[in-house]
Design a protein around this motif. Structure first.
Motif, PDB file in Angstrom:
ATOM      1  N   TYR B  35       2.424   6.132   3.031  1.00 32.10           N
ATOM      2  CA  TYR B  35       1.581   6.655   4.097  1.00 32.10           C
ATOM      3  C   TYR B  35       2.369   6.655   5.408  1.00 32.10           C
ATOM      4  O   TYR B  35       3.217   5.792   5.630  1.00 32.10           O
ATOM      5  N   GLN B  37       1.722   6.394   9.481  1.00 37.19           N
ATOM      6  CA  GLN B  37       0.734   6.044  10.495  1.00 37.19           C
ATOM      7  C   GLN B  37       1.321   6.252  11.879  1.00 37.19           C
ATOM      8  O   GLN B  37       2.152   5.465  12.335  1.00 37.19           O
ATOM      9  N   GLY B  42      -5.123   6.820  11.969  1.00 35.40           N
ATOM     10  CA  GLY B  42      -5.182   6.193  10.661  1.00 35.40           C
ATOM     11  C   GLY B  42      -4.015   6.647   9.801  1.00 35.40           C
ATOM     12  O   GLY B  42      -3.411   7.687  10.057  1.00 35.40           O
ATOM     13  N   PRO B  43      -3.676   5.889   8.784  1.00 38.38           N
ATOM     14  CA  PRO B  43      -2.582   6.289   7.886  1.00 38.38           C
ATOM     15  C   PRO B  43      -2.878   7.628   7.209  1.00 38.38           C
ATOM     16  O   PRO B  43      -4.022   7.908   6.855  1.00 38.38           O
ATOM     17  N   PHE B  45      -1.727  10.057   3.977  1.00 38.01           N
ATOM     18  CA  PHE B  45      -1.108  10.004   2.655  1.00 38.01           C
ATOM     19  C   PHE B  45       0.077  10.952   2.562  1.00 38.01           C
ATOM     20  O   PHE B  45      -0.040  12.127   2.913  1.00 38.01           O
ATOM     21  N   GLN B  48       2.227   9.652  -3.915  1.00 38.57           N
ATOM     22  CA  GLN B  48       1.920   8.578  -4.837  1.00 38.57           C
ATOM     23  C   GLN B  48       2.799   8.726  -6.073  1.00 38.57           C
ATOM     24  O   GLN B  48       2.955   9.834  -6.595  1.00 38.57           O
ATOM     25  N   LEU B  88       4.861   4.485  11.900  1.00 40.10           N
ATOM     26  CA  LEU B  88       4.930   3.344  10.989  1.00 40.10           C
ATOM     27  C   LEU B  88       4.757   3.898   9.573  1.00 40.10           C
ATOM     28  O   LEU B  88       3.770   4.576   9.295  1.00 40.10           O
ATOM     29  N   LEU B  90       4.083   3.171   5.780  1.00 39.42           N
ATOM     30  CA  LEU B  90       3.461   2.127   4.980  1.00 39.42           C
ATOM     31  C   LEU B  90       3.595   2.433   3.499  1.00 39.42           C
ATOM     32  O   LEU B  90       3.463   3.582   3.074  1.00 39.42           O
ATOM     33  N   PHE B 105      -1.295  -3.014   0.965  1.00 39.63           N
ATOM     34  CA  PHE B 105      -0.285  -2.439   1.838  1.00 39.63           C
ATOM     35  C   PHE B 105       0.775  -3.462   2.233  1.00 39.63           C
ATOM     36  O   PHE B 105       0.487  -4.646   2.407  1.00 39.63           O
ATOM     37  N   GLY B 106       1.981  -2.964   2.403  1.00 41.64           N
ATOM     38  CA  GLY B 106       3.049  -3.759   2.973  1.00 41.64           C
ATOM     39  C   GLY B 106       2.968  -3.739   4.488  1.00 41.64           C
ATOM     40  O   GLY B 106       2.106  -3.068   5.060  1.00 41.64           O
TER      41      GLY B 106
END
Lengths: 112, 114
Positions: B35, B37, B42-43, B45, B48, B88, B90, B105-106
């Protein structure tokens, strides 16, 4: 297209008060609604989540209320504490998909 | 147990450069998502991966790519960096791509493009 709308963007609550954050979604295929808490410099952490077959879920001081017909859900933080000061994100996802669609976030400040 | 780990923590790059971000999922987790951010948002996507295969992609340009390794760790690559890529990044892991919805999440990698 903002699929998950969140309000307010900022919130100041007195210690011991109730913090309320509201979210609305558009896609009726969403079937999982998590809330995340994020502290500065950290990744989001899952706080509590609900599925649309339940109207309310409570975990400690945190409660999610869900209104499927209105496509709205909210987070209530009872007895708010200064340690709850963080940014809160509502989110939504669908069966079989790991993509999580996040709201814009609410920066909560709990003052003593 | 260790949570999701990401490296590096911070990174400063110049426009036009390329960057590689790394993620190690929680032990036993086979699905990794990325993700972006942006500050105050908000994050969003990006990708995946599950069992080394791409399972989903968000609305990001082809400058963004990713891969997953046999040990389920993952890399996110961004080419031809733009100022707007500052964010950021994520990484989130979960047991599988659909059966369990809980993502962990990391701490993220803070990328600054100058």
């Amino acid at each position: 297209q903002q699929q998950v709308k969140q309000s307010p963007q900022s919130l100041i609550v007195q210690k011991g008060g109730i913090s309320i954050i509201n979210c609305a979604y558009e896609n009726t295929a969403f079937d999982y609604f998590p809330w995340y808490q994020q502290f500065p410099g950290k990744g989001p952490a899952l706080l509590i989540a609900i599925r649309p077959d339940v109207s309310e879920k409570k975990e400690g001081r945190f409660t999610i209320s869900f209104n499927k017909s209105a496509k709205q859900f909210s987070l209530h933080i009872m007895d708010s504490q200064p340690g709850d000061s963080a940014t809160y994100f509502c989110a939504a996802s669908m069966v079989g998909y790991q993509k999580v669609t996040f709201g814009i976030g609410t920066k909560l400040q709990v003052i003593p | 147990d260790a949570g999701v780990t990401q490296s590096p923590t911070h990174l400063i790059k110049t426009r036009g450069q390329q960057v590689t971000l790394r993620c190690s999922p929680i032990s036993g987790h086979k699905s990794v998502s990325w993700y972006q951010q942006v500050l105050g948002q908000g994050p969003q996507f990006i990708f995946q991966y599950y069992e080394k295969e791409e399972r989903g992609r968000g609305n990001f340009p082809d400058r963004f790519s990713a891969r997953q390794f046999p040990n389920y760790s993952s890399e996110l690559n961004v080419n031809a960096l733009l100022l707007g890529d500052s964010a950021l990044y994520l990484c989130a892991s979960s047991l599988d791509p659909g059966g369990s919805y809980e993502q962990y999440f990391g701490p993220g990698t803070r990328l600054t493009v100058t």
